[in-house]
Write an enzyme that holds these catalytic residues in place. Sequence first.
Site, short mmCIF file in Angstrom:
data_model
loop_
_atom_site.label_atom_id
_atom_site.label_comp_id
_atom_site.label_asym_id
_atom_site.label_seq_id
_atom_site.Cartn_x
_atom_site.Cartn_y
_atom_site.Cartn_z
CE1 TYR A 135 16.32 25.69 -19.16
CE2 TYR A 135 18.47 25.16 -20.08
CZ TYR A 135 17.70 25.74 -19.08
OH TYR A 135 18.31 26.38 -18.02
CE LYS A 178 16.52 30.38 -18.08
NZ LYS A 178 15.77 30.71 -16.81
CG ASN A 223 28.67 14.56 -20.76
OD1 ASN A 223 28.81 15.50 -19.98
ND2 ASN A 223 27.91 14.63 -21.84
CB THR A 230 21.18 28.59 -18.91
OG1 THR A 230 22.07 27.64 -19.46
CG2 THR A 230 20.14 28.88 -20.00
CG ASP A 231 26.49 27.76 -20.04
OD1 ASP A 231 25.42 27.12 -19.94
OD2 ASP A 231 27.61 27.22 -19.88
CD GLU A 232 22.00 24.16 -21.30
OE1 GLU A 232 21.17 23.72 -22.11
OE2 GLU A 232 22.23 23.64 -20.20
#
Length: 353
Positions: free
Chosen positions: A158, A162, A257, A133-135
Amino acid sequence: MNWEKVILITGGAGFIGSHVVRLFVKSYPNYRVVNFDKLTYAGNLENLKDIENATNYEFVKGDICEIDDIIDVFEKYKVTDVIHLAAESHVDRSISGPMEFVLSNVVGTVNLMNVAKNVWKLIDNNVFYHISTDEVYGSLGDIGYFKETTSYDPRSPYSASKASSDHFVRAYFHTYNFPIKISNCSNNYGSYQFPEKLIPLMIHNAVNKKDLPIYGNGLNIRDWLWVEDHANAIDLIFHKGKIGETYNIGGLNEWTNINLVKKIANIIDEKLGRQAGETEKQITFIKDRAGHDKRYAIDASKIESELGWTPSIDFETGLNNTIDWYLNNSEWLEKVISGDYQSYYENQYLNRD
Ligand code: NAD
Ligand code: TYD
């Protein structure tokens, strides 16, 4: 049958995994596709009903935290390649219970590599492709993009799990010459996404006249990519990407959002014949997510220039298709939320503020 490749796809019963399984089963009849999945709350064989009887598809229920499960599937099917998607994937759950994330995302990934490393003699062009993921890159301010060279700065349990797994995967390449590839992708949307992530949750709640809960002020920004474009990028990287390399994948499609949720609400008004502005009234601002990352955005120029990948559909089309899919698949939705979904959502967010 003499299979050209036997690809173990972990997490194939989840959202992205099911799209990758479907793409490979349909596009490569000479490959045997083995879907290895623990079937957690997020994994559901309903996602693969349309291809479950294909002759080149097998499902194996197993846990990447259990080394014997992995050894068994490698021995039985003579696995030649791995596309690794199995993971705990929801940031909110990682905040309330980080250990599952350490186990599945970090320990599980190392378990898989250890078995593959022992079984593969590394002379057969094997590939271990880790989906990330880009996170892992942290949080951006108003400008800038994540590149493959951006330093890791994970900020949620999270993304920390990752990032840790990415580091292990790269370490195995450098230390053991283990044949890895990695890609880091932005937020995916599309069919078969479990309705705890922003887009399917908002569609579900909008249709059912429930609150549309926005964390904080709603100005956090995500880059959204259609899941089938991610699956196509995975296909390309699996076949054409270089061993040892990392590729960033993104949609060049940033939304706050609040604007995204308003857009979903307006589309639902149109599709359900409601008065303009009616569904927007369901929006409620609730307490912010702890450590909420401000903005994610991807520089995808490497995969574009080296492999020729670009997103195939615009967001307007993709979002409309996705909303139609959820409206037409209420039976699927009822089935997947019959587990622990309601209690989790209600415990965590409803009536919190
Ligand atoms: P998901 O939660 O929908 O599916 C995860 C799947 O993994 C489920 O089928 C689950 O049963 C399985 N799984 C979990 N733990 C397991 C274990 N211990 N053993 C075997 N199977 C297990 O996730 P997703 O959104 O499809 O994400 C798939 C992968 O892509 C993850 O690695 C995630 O980090 C990554 N990713 C997701 C996004 C996104 O927007 N969803 C973006 C970039 C990267
Ligand atoms: P999410 O879909 O959980 O993906 P991620 O946190 O991995 O980016 O959330 C996307 C964005 O939407 C994120 O900024 C948090 C926000 N969000 C809400 O405002 N309300 C919600 O109910 C959810 C699930 C997310």
